[in-house]
Design an enzyme around this catalytic site. Structure first.
Site, PDB file in Angstrom:
ATOM      1  N   LYS A  66       0.840  -1.209   0.000  1.00 56.08           N
ATOM      2  CA  LYS A  66       0.000   0.000   0.000  1.00 56.08           C
ATOM      3  C   LYS A  66       0.872   1.254   0.000  1.00 56.08           C
ATOM      4  O   LYS A  66       0.587   2.224  -0.696  1.00 56.08           O
ATOM      5  CB  LYS A  66      -0.923  -0.003   1.227  1.00 56.08           C
ATOM      6  N   ASP A 122     -11.566   2.156   3.645  1.00 58.52           N
ATOM      7  CA  ASP A 122     -11.786   0.708   3.523  1.00 58.52           C
ATOM      8  C   ASP A 122     -13.241   0.397   3.140  1.00 58.52           C
ATOM      9  O   ASP A 122     -13.536  -0.698   2.663  1.00 58.52           O
ATOM     10  CB  ASP A 122     -11.516   0.031   4.876  1.00 58.52           C
ATOM     11  N   GLN A 162      -5.137  -1.975   9.511  1.00 58.36           N
ATOM     12  CA  GLN A 162      -4.935  -3.280   8.884  1.00 58.36           C
ATOM     13  C   GLN A 162      -5.551  -4.390   9.747  1.00 58.36           C
ATOM     14  O   GLN A 162      -5.320  -4.450  10.956  1.00 58.36           O
ATOM     15  CB  GLN A 162      -3.427  -3.521   8.664  1.00 58.36           C
TER      16      GLN A 162
HETATM   17  N1  GUN Z   1      -6.832  -7.290   5.706  1.00 59.28           N
HETATM   18  C1  GUN Z   1      -7.043  -8.007   4.579  1.00 59.28           C
HETATM   19  N2  GUN Z   1      -7.685  -7.267   3.657  1.00 59.28           N
HETATM   20  C2  GUN Z   1      -7.891  -6.059   4.207  1.00 59.28           C
HETATM   21  C3  GUN Z   1      -8.499  -4.864   3.746  1.00 59.28           C
HETATM   22  O1  GUN Z   1      -9.023  -4.764   2.620  1.00 59.28           O
HETATM   23  N3  GUN Z   1      -8.501  -3.814   4.616  1.00 59.28           N
HETATM   24  C4  GUN Z   1      -7.956  -3.905   5.866  1.00 59.28           C
HETATM   25  N4  GUN Z   1      -8.023  -2.836   6.642  1.00 59.28           N
HETATM   26  N5  GUN Z   1      -7.385  -5.003   6.331  1.00 59.28           N
HETATM   27  C5  GUN Z   1      -7.356  -6.071   5.513  1.00 59.28           C
END
Ligand code: GUN
Length: 283
Positions: free
Chosen positions: A53, A120, A97
């Site tokens: 990211k 998200d 996350q």
């Molecule tokens: N963990 C796995 N996929 C995601 C996601 O799309 N967003 C977040 N915040 N955590 C994750």
């Protein structure tokens, strides 16, 4: 039939190129989109996603900050950090996350993030707006999947979409987005009786199971579009999806690979939401 491979990495690069231009234009107006990511603990998979990211943000001209907290962080401490970020005008998007350590309740955290910064798309307000077809932050993996299907002009209206998996992050919301596109949607999950009976009628099959290579050609209708959401690490360190690519590619019309499939699209949709948050055009 030999399936056309939808390469998510290439599509993501095309979209990010356009986003880079958009970010440049925003910067000329004095707006630099800013994403803050919170990572708790040291789960290797989470660390790797977060690095992806950060790299993608940097390449697109989006400013990003990573806050790393120890796994001993209490829920209260985390909620306080989120509250500070909610009130920080320099922060456009907040992402915590997942998964979180077991002593922290995921839903408390999701609901603490301001809906204006919910890049998200997990906040109940974002989900409610998505369900009612209103403009909102769409959850990133589901939106990435729809973008992949649309990139090949795959018809969704009137088609039977079957989703294997009902997680809040992928299965449930991708079904809703497909319904919004006028597909007929079937959700399958661990308690579904005779999975194959459903999957073999799917025009669009979305596999979000979390088990390596379990969906082979027997589960797939001739000419189906097959989207593989799985990211499974094998003992030899390699990554593989939920779909047995080699057998399914000879039966499907479209297929997504792993790696270089849905993963890069998820990150791209996160950047899209961050730009949207910076524009302040939400609600
Ligand atoms: N963990 C796995 N996929 C995601 C996601 O799309 N967003 C977040 N915040 N955590 C994750």
């Amino acid at each position: 039939m030999t399936a056309e491979v939808i390469n998510g990495k290439e599509l993501a690069q095309e979209i990010r190129k356009e986003m880079k231009e958009e970010v440049l234009q925003l910067k000329e107006q004095g707006i630099t989109p800013h994403l803050t990511v919170i990572l708790i603990g040291d789960d290797p998979a989470s660390k790797s996603y977060v690095r992806g990211k950060e790299k993608a943000s940097y390449e697109t001209g989006i400013s990003s900050e990573l806050i790393e907290l120890p796994s001993s962080t209490t829920e209260k401490e985390l909620l306080n950090r989120i509250d500070d970020l909610n009130h920080d005008d320099n922060v456009d998007g907040i992402l915590v996350q997942l998964p979180l350590p077991s002593h922290i309740q995921e839903q408390h955290v999701i609901e603490a993030i301001s809906p204006e910064k919910d890049v998200d798309g997990f906040h109940p307000i974002s989900i409610g707006r998505m369900m009612t077809g209103k403009d909102t932050f769409l959850p990133c993996t589901p939106n990435g999947i729809i973008t992949m299907l649309k990139s090949r002009n795959i018809q969704l209206e009137g088609k039977h979409a079957v989703i294997i998996g009902r997680s809040n992050i992928v299965g449930k919301p991708v079904g809703q987005l497909l319904l919004n596109e006028n597909a007929t949607v079937t959700y399958c999950h661990s308690r579904t009786k005779d999975l194959m009976e459903h999957t073999t009628t799917a025009d669009i099959l979305i596999a979000a199971v979390g088990k390596p290579n379990v969906i082979d050609a027997k589960y797939v209708k001739d000419g189906a579009a097959v989207i593989d959401v799985g990211i499974n690490r094998l003992d030899d360190g390699s990554l593989t999806g939920d779909v047995d690519f080699d057998s399914v590619k000879d039966k499907a019309s479209y297929i997504t690979p792993v790696p270089q499939g849905v993963g890069p699209m998820t990150i791209t949709m996160l950047l899209k939401n961050t730009i949207k948050a910076a524009r302040g055009i939400h609600q």
